[in-house]
Write a protein that holds these residues in place. Structure first.
Motif, PDB file in Angstrom:
ATOM      1  N   THR A  80       5.701  34.722  -8.236  1.00 25.99           N
ATOM      2  CA  THR A  80       4.750  33.777  -7.653  1.00 25.99           C
ATOM      3  C   THR A  80       3.811  33.190  -8.695  1.00 25.99           C
ATOM      4  O   THR A  80       3.167  32.183  -8.425  1.00 25.99           O
ATOM      5  CB  THR A  80       3.935  34.419  -6.515  1.00 25.99           C
ATOM      6  OG1 THR A  80       3.328  35.611  -7.001  1.00 25.99           O
ATOM      7  CG2 THR A  80       4.813  34.723  -5.321  1.00 25.99           C
ATOM      8  N   SER A  81       3.753  33.781  -9.879  1.00 27.41           N
ATOM      9  CA  SER A  81       2.933  33.192 -10.938  1.00 27.41           C
ATOM     10  C   SER A  81       3.458  31.807 -11.307  1.00 27.41           C
ATOM     11  O   SER A  81       2.679  30.895 -11.590  1.00 27.41           O
ATOM     12  CB  SER A  81       2.890  34.095 -12.170  1.00 27.41           C
ATOM     13  OG  SER A  81       4.189  34.291 -12.700  1.00 27.41           O
ATOM     14  N   VAL A  82       4.773  31.624 -11.266  1.00 26.83           N
ATOM     15  CA  VAL A  82       5.359  30.311 -11.566  1.00 26.83           C
ATOM     16  C   VAL A  82       5.027  29.326 -10.454  1.00 26.83           C
ATOM     17  O   VAL A  82       4.695  28.167 -10.717  1.00 26.83           O
ATOM     18  CB  VAL A  82       6.878  30.423 -11.774  1.00 26.83           C
ATOM     19  CG1 VAL A  82       7.515  29.060 -11.931  1.00 26.83           C
ATOM     20  CG2 VAL A  82       7.179  31.279 -12.983  1.00 26.83           C
ATOM     21  N   TRP A  83       5.089  29.771  -9.205  1.00 25.38           N
ATOM     22  CA  TRP A  83       4.715  28.904  -8.087  1.00 25.38           C
ATOM     23  C   TRP A  83       3.272  28.430  -8.241  1.00 25.38           C
ATOM     24  O   TRP A  83       2.978  27.241  -8.082  1.00 25.38           O
ATOM     25  CB  TRP A  83       4.896  29.652  -6.762  1.00 25.38           C
ATOM     26  CG  TRP A  83       4.320  28.900  -5.595  1.00 25.38           C
ATOM     27  CD1 TRP A  83       4.904  27.890  -4.901  1.00 25.38           C
ATOM     28  CD2 TRP A  83       3.017  29.093  -5.016  1.00 25.38           C
ATOM     29  NE1 TRP A  83       4.041  27.445  -3.916  1.00 25.38           N
ATOM     30  CE2 TRP A  83       2.892  28.159  -3.976  1.00 25.38           C
ATOM     31  CE3 TRP A  83       1.958  29.952  -5.292  1.00 25.38           C
ATOM     32  CZ2 TRP A  83       1.742  28.075  -3.196  1.00 25.38           C
ATOM     33  CZ3 TRP A  83       0.817  29.877  -4.509  1.00 25.38           C
ATOM     34  CH2 TRP A  83       0.718  28.944  -3.475  1.00 25.38           C
ATOM     35  N   PHE A  84       2.369  29.365  -8.561  1.00 29.85           N
ATOM     36  CA  PHE A  84       0.960  29.005  -8.706  1.00 29.85           C
ATOM     37  C   PHE A  84       0.769  28.042  -9.876  1.00 29.85           C
ATOM     38  O   PHE A  84       0.034  27.069  -9.768  1.00 29.85           O
ATOM     39  CB  PHE A  84       0.107  30.264  -8.898  1.00 29.85           C
ATOM     40  CG  PHE A  84      -1.345  29.952  -9.076  1.00 29.85           C
ATOM     41  CD1 PHE A  84      -2.126  29.594  -7.988  1.00 29.85           C
ATOM     42  CD2 PHE A  84      -1.943  30.002 -10.332  1.00 29.85           C
ATOM     43  CE1 PHE A  84      -3.471  29.290  -8.148  1.00 29.85           C
ATOM     44  CE2 PHE A  84      -3.274  29.701 -10.495  1.00 29.85           C
ATOM     45  CZ  PHE A  84      -4.049  29.351  -9.404  1.00 29.85           C
ATOM     46  N   GLU A  85       1.435  28.302 -10.984  1.00 25.80           N
ATOM     47  CA  GLU A  85       1.301  27.421 -12.151  1.00 25.80           C
ATOM     48  C   GLU A  85       1.777  26.017 -11.806  1.00 25.80           C
ATOM     49  O   GLU A  85       1.145  25.029 -12.174  1.00 25.80           O
ATOM     50  CB  GLU A  85       2.094  28.000 -13.322  1.00 25.80           C
ATOM     51  CG  GLU A  85       1.968  27.196 -14.600  1.00 25.80           C
ATOM     52  CD  GLU A  85       2.898  26.008 -14.651  1.00 25.80           C
ATOM     53  OE1 GLU A  85       2.462  24.948 -15.162  1.00 25.80           O
ATOM     54  OE2 GLU A  85       4.032  26.107 -14.187  1.00 25.80           O
ATOM     55  N   ARG A  87       1.840  24.642  -8.891  1.00 27.14           N
ATOM     56  CA  ARG A  87       0.871  24.065  -7.954  1.00 27.14           C
ATOM     57  C   ARG A  87      -0.346  23.516  -8.699  1.00 27.14           C
ATOM     58  O   ARG A  87      -0.818  22.426  -8.405  1.00 27.14           O
ATOM     59  CB  ARG A  87       0.448  25.138  -6.960  1.00 27.14           C
ATOM     60  CG  ARG A  87      -0.546  24.681  -5.957  1.00 27.14           C
ATOM     61  CD  ARG A  87      -0.904  25.771  -4.990  1.00 27.14           C
ATOM     62  NE  ARG A  87      -2.042  25.361  -4.205  1.00 27.14           N
ATOM     63  CZ  ARG A  87      -2.360  25.856  -3.050  1.00 27.14           C
ATOM     64  NH1 ARG A  87      -1.631  26.819  -2.540  1.00 27.14           N
ATOM     65  NH2 ARG A  87      -3.412  25.429  -2.399  1.00 27.14           N
ATOM     66  N   MET A  88      -0.818  24.257  -9.675  1.00 27.29           N
ATOM     67  CA  MET A  88      -1.971  23.800 -10.452  1.00 27.29           C
ATOM     68  C   MET A  88      -1.604  22.633 -11.367  1.00 27.29           C
ATOM     69  O   MET A  88      -2.404  21.727 -11.565  1.00 27.29           O
ATOM     70  CB  MET A  88      -2.556  24.946 -11.276  1.00 27.29           C
ATOM     71  CG  MET A  88      -3.183  26.053 -10.441  1.00 27.29           C
ATOM     72  SD  MET A  88      -4.579  25.467  -9.447  1.00 27.29           S
ATOM     73  CE  MET A  88      -3.847  25.280  -7.843  1.00 27.29           C
ATOM     74  N   ALA A  89      -0.398  22.639 -11.907  1.00 25.54           N
ATOM     75  CA  ALA A  89       0.033  21.527 -12.756  1.00 25.54           C
ATOM     76  C   ALA A  89       0.134  20.233 -11.954  1.00 25.54           C
ATOM     77  O   ALA A  89      -0.162  19.146 -12.470  1.00 25.54           O
ATOM     78  CB  ALA A  89       1.375  21.861 -13.405  1.00 25.54           C
ATOM     79  N   ALA A  90       0.527  20.337 -10.691  1.00 22.73           N
ATOM     80  CA  ALA A  90       0.612  19.150  -9.852  1.00 22.73           C
ATOM     81  C   ALA A  90      -0.765  18.579  -9.540  1.00 22.73           C
ATOM     82  O   ALA A  90      -0.895  17.368  -9.301  1.00 22.73           O
ATOM     83  CB  ALA A  90       1.344  19.492  -8.558  1.00 22.73           C
ATOM     84  N   ARG A  91      -1.789  19.403  -9.567  1.00 25.03           N
ATOM     85  CA  ARG A  91      -3.147  18.936  -9.296  1.00 25.03           C
ATOM     86  C   ARG A  91      -3.798  18.262 -10.493  1.00 25.03           C
ATOM     87  O   ARG A  91      -4.723  17.493 -10.331  1.00 25.03           O
ATOM     88  CB  ARG A  91      -4.036  20.115  -8.895  1.00 25.03           C
ATOM     89  CG  ARG A  91      -3.773  20.634  -7.526  1.00 25.03           C
ATOM     90  CD  ARG A  91      -4.790  21.683  -7.210  1.00 25.03           C
ATOM     91  NE  ARG A  91      -4.691  22.126  -5.841  1.00 25.03           N
ATOM     92  CZ  ARG A  91      -5.518  22.973  -5.288  1.00 25.03           C
ATOM     93  NH1 ARG A  91      -6.493  23.497  -6.003  1.00 25.03           N
ATOM     94  NH2 ARG A  91      -5.360  23.341  -4.036  1.00 25.03           N
TER      95      ARG A  91
END
Length: 98
Positions: A80-85, A87-91
């Motif tokens: 899930t660290s990749v999912w979070f990263e 998500r933050m990169a898209a922001r």
């Protein structure tokens, strides 16, 4: 720092994969515990570095406390660290080119 955060998130996820494979060979296949001995400390170090990366990236990017808590919680379930990263990169706004 955000670039390093991306590297840490992917590395932490890869170390999860190695640790899970090591646990499979140790507990299911019963062929030895070398994978756990190798990937256990590697994953532990990357887990801590990922947590530090979340905090430092939050300071740089101005994330809210809830986002920081989500990022830290994403270190626990595998990958899930990749999912979070992502998500933050898209922001993040796209970098400007000269």
């Amino acid at each position: 720092m955000l670039r390093w955060f991306r590297v840490l998130a992917v590395a932490e996820a890869c170390s999860w994969a190695g640790l899970l494979a090591g646990m499979f060979f140790k507990y299911v296949a019963a062929t030895g515990d070398l994978g756990v001995k190798v990937f256990g400390p590697v994953h532990g170090a990357l887990f801590v570095l990922y947590g530090a990366g979340v905090v430092l990236s939050a300071r740089e990017a101005g994330w809210k406390w809830g986002t920081v808590a989500l990022g830290l919680a994403c270190a626990v379930p595998p990958f899930t660290s990749v999912w979070f990263e992502r998500r933050m990169a898209a922001r993040e706004p796209a970098p400007r080119t000269a």
